[in-house]
Design an enzyme around this catalytic site. Structure first.
Site, PDB file in Angstrom:
ATOM      1  N   LYS A  75      49.386  73.689  31.348  1.00 35.53           N
ATOM      2  CA  LYS A  75      49.574  75.112  31.876  1.00 35.53           C
ATOM      3  C   LYS A  75      50.115  75.095  32.938  1.00 35.53           C
ATOM      4  O   LYS A  75      49.720  74.107  34.049  1.00 35.53           O
ATOM      5  CB  LYS A  75      48.115  75.881  31.976  1.00 35.53           C
ATOM      6  CG  LYS A  75      47.927  77.110  32.308  1.00 35.53           C
ATOM      7  CD  LYS A  75      46.519  77.746  32.075  1.00 35.53           C
ATOM      8  CE  LYS A  75      46.373  79.081  32.363  1.00 35.53           C
ATOM      9  NZ  LYS A  75      44.710  79.721  32.034  1.00 35.53           N
ATOM     10  N   SER A 150      44.620  84.101  29.462  1.00 31.78           N
ATOM     11  CA  SER A 150      45.832  83.829  30.373  1.00 31.78           C
ATOM     12  C   SER A 150      46.648  82.613  29.871  1.00 31.78           C
ATOM     13  O   SER A 150      47.827  82.387  30.412  1.00 31.78           O
ATOM     14  CB  SER A 150      45.192  83.488  32.007  1.00 31.78           C
ATOM     15  OG  SER A 150      44.508  82.450  32.009  1.00 31.78           O
ATOM     16  N   SER A 174      40.163  82.224  28.505  1.00 31.96           N
ATOM     17  CA  SER A 174      41.654  81.870  28.349  1.00 31.96           C
ATOM     18  C   SER A 174      42.336  80.853  27.571  1.00 31.96           C
ATOM     19  O   SER A 174      43.442  80.964  27.403  1.00 31.96           O
ATOM     20  CB  SER A 174      42.251  81.756  29.880  1.00 31.96           C
ATOM     21  OG  SER A 174      42.413  83.088  30.695  1.00 31.96           O
TER      22      SER A 174
END
Ligand code: GLN
Length: 469
Positions: A75, A150, A174
């Site tokens: 990420k 997210s 997330s």
């Protein structure tokens, strides 16, 4: 499609010379092919190929690490030395990491290959990946739908068959919510089990790094390499890591939240699926019974008060002076701060900084921040109490399946996406989303299992054996 979906399939190909490099080339080509998903902000072809060649040499020499063959995405809020990292924000555009997160050092030492950095909501704030400064991520199962947030790019990179596993971060759901939306396994370990050193902070007392994968086995393999004490993270635990054997956990006692299922906004198929799972587990001899949810209606508000308070403090360091974007038109120090932040941050980040600053302000501190801390303590204590009586808590991961791009525009409605996921972060306990559901609309969805602090070994074993993942 990549040649292999799982680490064990990838390992089977390792006997061929250059197997890891071939797998890496394949992953790079698939990522290129699936560019329209917008799952990656950047691929790292040079360092990925270099690492793959090193791993191939170790495979030939017979001393390869436990993750040899694994291709992984990270990420875009995890620092990787010499590579760009932006938290999907304009304010960090062009910034290059000066060091690597502890998790990456450990994964590279175990011979994983890092393919690239994935798109996410700006500073990991969101539930749909629509808050990225670099565009939405499309759900590989249905591109008209969001991939969740997210860590939307992370979930999509696995679901699309580009990488075997992905690293995400989970502050309020997330990892688990995008896992549910994309039909992947998503795992958030106990707070303090995995080092946060090198993770760009959102809300430090909630943030946790964890893996996405197609199987529990692969999530467990990645987790096992990352877990354990790190002197560089003062909140990392010194408790020894229990080895994950994935042996059958035996008959378990499982609690579920009946009142959560009766809430407005729950998709009836998600509820029916959970009920079917409960009936199946009972028939298999597990004890499954309804339990009280600690302060369900207060969980999301408590999370949003505390997470925004911590975010407003963590994000103060992005000032246009030390790193990242600096306004070109600003004159003087004050204006440099003001304009750099105004130009650099997106609307959701600004909303959260304002909210966080408000709840921490002298006049409102006791009414909001201090009160939310007290409520958090009650939620944590009650969660741990429940988990002393039950091995696991079973719930849906999310109230619905993936929604359309732009479909939820009210921020409060979006925050309610997190109704089942924030508890694990408020309490600091481990939780996993397992892709068990398939809706009549064609989209996947997950169930969530939550366990006691540091009970990852049992949680993962239950995911594998009770839910066939
Ligand atoms: N959806 C939650 C939020 O917007 C959780 C985000 C996260 O876990 N990083 O804050």
């Amino acid at each position: 499609m990549s040649a292999t979906k799982t680490l064990s399939e990838a390992r089977a190909l390792l006997s061929k010379a250059g197997g890891v490099l071939a797998a890496t080339e394949q992953a790079l080509a698939t990522a290129q092919e699936k560019k329209d998903l917008n799952a990656f902000l950047e691929l790292f072809p040079d360092s990925a190929r270099e690492q793959a060649a090193r791993v191939d040499a170790r495979v030939s020499a017979g001393d390869a690490g436990s993750l040899a063959g694994l291709v992984l995405s990270i990420k875009d809020n995890i620092c990787y030395k010499g590579h760009k990292v932006s938290a999907a924000s304009r304010i960090l555009e062009g910034f290059t990491s000066l060091y690597s997160a502890t998790v990456l050092e450990r994964l590279l030492a175990a011979d994983a290959v890092i393919l690239g950095r994935t798109n996410c909501d700006e500073f990991a704030m969101g539930s749909s990946n629509e808050n990225s400064a670099f565009g939405n991520v499309k759900n590989p199962v249905d591109p008209t739908k969001v991939s969740g947030g997210s860590s939307g790019g992370a979930g999509a990179s696995v679901a699309a068959g580009i990488v075997h596993a992905a690293l995400g971060s989970d502050t309020g759901g997330s990892i688990r919510q995008p896992a549910s939306f994309t039909g992947t396994v998503g795992f958030k370990p106990t707070y303090g089990r995995v080092s946060r050193y090198g993770l760009i902070a959102f809300a430090s007392s909630f943030d946790q790094i964890g893996p996405f994968a197609h199987t529990v086995e692969d999530a467990a393999a990645v987790y096992s390499v990352m877990a354990g004490y790190d002197p560089k993270d003062s909140t990392s635990s010194r408790k020894p890591v229990e080895p994950v054997t994935l042996a059958h956990p035996g008959k378990l006692s499982i609690g579920y939240y009946r009142e959560g299922l009766e809430r407005a906004g729950m998709d009836p198929e998600v509820v029916a699926h959970l009920q079917a799972q409960i009936d199946r587990l009972k028939a298999d001899g597990h004890v499954v019974e309804p339990i009280a949810v600690p302060l369900l209606d207060y969980q999301v508000p408590t999370y949003y008060i505390l997470a925004t308070a911590e975010a407003s403090s963590n994000l103060a360091r992005f000032d246009g002076i030390r790193f990242g974007h600096r306004s070109k038109v600003a004159k003087g120090v004050d204006e440099t701060y003001r304009l750099s932040r105004s130009e650099g941050f997106g609307p959701e980040v600004k909303r959260r900084i304002l909210l966080g600053t408000f709840v921490l302000s002298a006049g409102y501190y006791d009414a909001y921040y201090a009160q939310a801390q007290r409520v958090r303590r009650i939620i944590r204590d009650k969660t741990v109490e429940t988990l002393n009586d039950h091995d696991l808590i079973l719930s849906p991961t999310c109230p619905t399946t993936a929604f359309g791009h732009g479909e939820i525009s009210d921020p409060v409605a979006m925050y309610l996406q997190d109704i089942f996921t924030v508890q694990a972060n408020l309490a600091g306990v481990p939780a996993i989303s397992l892709p068990t559901g398939k809706h009549s609309n064609g989209l996947p969805f997950g169930v969530q299992l939550t366990a006691k602090p540091f009970d990852e070994a049992r949680l993962l074993a239950a995911g594998k054996h009770l839910f066939g993942r």
